[in-house]
Design an enzyme around this catalytic site. Structure first.
Site, PDB file in Angstrom:
ATOM      1  N   HIS A 198       3.488  -2.433   3.944  1.00 53.63           N
ATOM      2  CA  HIS A 198       3.509  -1.003   3.656  1.00 53.63           C
ATOM      3  C   HIS A 198       4.913  -0.593   3.225  1.00 53.63           C
ATOM      4  CE1 HIS A 198      -0.293  -1.142   5.877  1.00 53.63           C
ATOM      5  NE2 HIS A 198      -0.598  -0.040   5.222  1.00 53.63           N
ATOM      6  N   ASP A 234       0.852  -1.191   0.000  1.00 51.77           N
ATOM      7  CA  ASP A 234       0.000   0.000   0.000  1.00 51.77           C
ATOM      8  C   ASP A 234       0.883   1.234   0.000  1.00 51.77           C
ATOM      9  OD1 ASP A 234      -2.112  -1.711   0.074  1.00 51.77           O
ATOM     10  OD2 ASP A 234      -2.950  -0.990   1.956  1.00 51.77           O
TER      11      ASP A 234
END
Length: 273
Positions: A245, A94
């Site tokens: 992430h 992400d």
């Protein structure tokens, strides 16, 4: 012909007032009839937080068993296809903003010949265009994580507002790369509703949740390297969609070892079909 034109105009107006939209390219004899089946008022907009129940037995995690609908009815997944020859892993990142580690992550992926999906916001495309172009050039998938990173159930009140969250990312990606954005979508913060899933599906997207994630999203409170590797290795399972992430210093540090160890354990990394 005039009667047909009037009828299409009336139908378009009716759907606009009911909160549905008809793509302008479909205002013809080739109208997508599936659009007419969506009545937004019929869908529950209760906000749900995505979660899974992890285990250390290399099994697919259980998920929320209180849902009164099936994820696959709305083209939503949290586990990828399995492979008869190799155990499968699907690596996803992400990307809301850049924290200086994505280039290192791309270096490792290139070295290890692994492809991943990067879910990006409009902000990321605007402020990291060269990195996005590198992702595409090196064979990764750049997918949709919305314009503003809102909870999607909060914008279902308006089809225009909802669609804009995805269209803005698509448009910026197309202007930057000259390519259409692949139709994969990750709901910000894992927040969704039956209604938001229905509206996302109506735009042609596959919603991609995950079957592994951990606390790597706070730049100033990163998990230790030893903990991170142990946590990842102890929760791998066939078909796992891993959410990492790219703002994480720890992830950038351990990614190469994670890939090597997973392969030693019989896994291979794939892109979602």
């Amino acid at each position: 012909m005039k009667k047909l034109t009037c009828l299409l105009t009336v139908l378009s107006l009716c759907f606009s007032l009911s909160g549905c939209s008809i793509a302008s390219t479909n205002i013809s004899m080739g109208i997508n009839k599936e659009r007419f089946k969506i009545q937004l008022a019929d869908f529950d907009n209760t906000c749900i937080n995505w979660f899974f129940i992890p285990n250390t037995q290399a099994r697919t995690p259980k998920i929320n068993d209180k849902l009164n609908f099936e994820l696959n009815d709305y083209n939503a997944i949290y586990n990828g296809p399995t492979n008869s020859n190799k155990k499968s892993l699907y690596l996803t990142f992400d990307e809301g903003y850049e924290n200086g580690y994505t280039e290192r992550i791309l270096d490792v992926l290139k070295e290890k010949n692994v492809k991943a999906i990067f879910f990006v916001t409009s902000h990321y495309i605007c402020y990291s265009p060269d990195t996005v172009k590198r992702m595409v050039a090196e064979g990764h998938v750049v997918a949709n994580h919305t314009k503003h990173h809102y909870s999607m159930p909060s914008v279902t009140y308006s089809a225009v507002a909802f669609n804009k969250e995805l269209y803005d990312v698509e448009d910026r990606f197309k202007k930057l790369t000259g390519q259409d954005m692949p139709k994969f979508f990750r709901p910000p913060m894992g927040k969704y509703s039956e209604k938001s899933l229905a509206m996302t599906k109506d735009l042609g997207y596959k919603t991609v949740f995950w079957s592994f994630a951990y606390g790597d999203y706070e730049p100033n409170s990163q998990p230790g390297v030893g903990y991170a590797k142990n946590h990842i290795f102890s929760h791998l399972h066939d078909g796992s969609i891993l959410l990492l992430h790219a703002i994480s210093k720890t992830n950038a540090s351990i990614l190469g070892e994670v890939i090597d160890e997973a392969r030693k354990d019989g896994y291979e990394f794939y892109l979602l079909p």
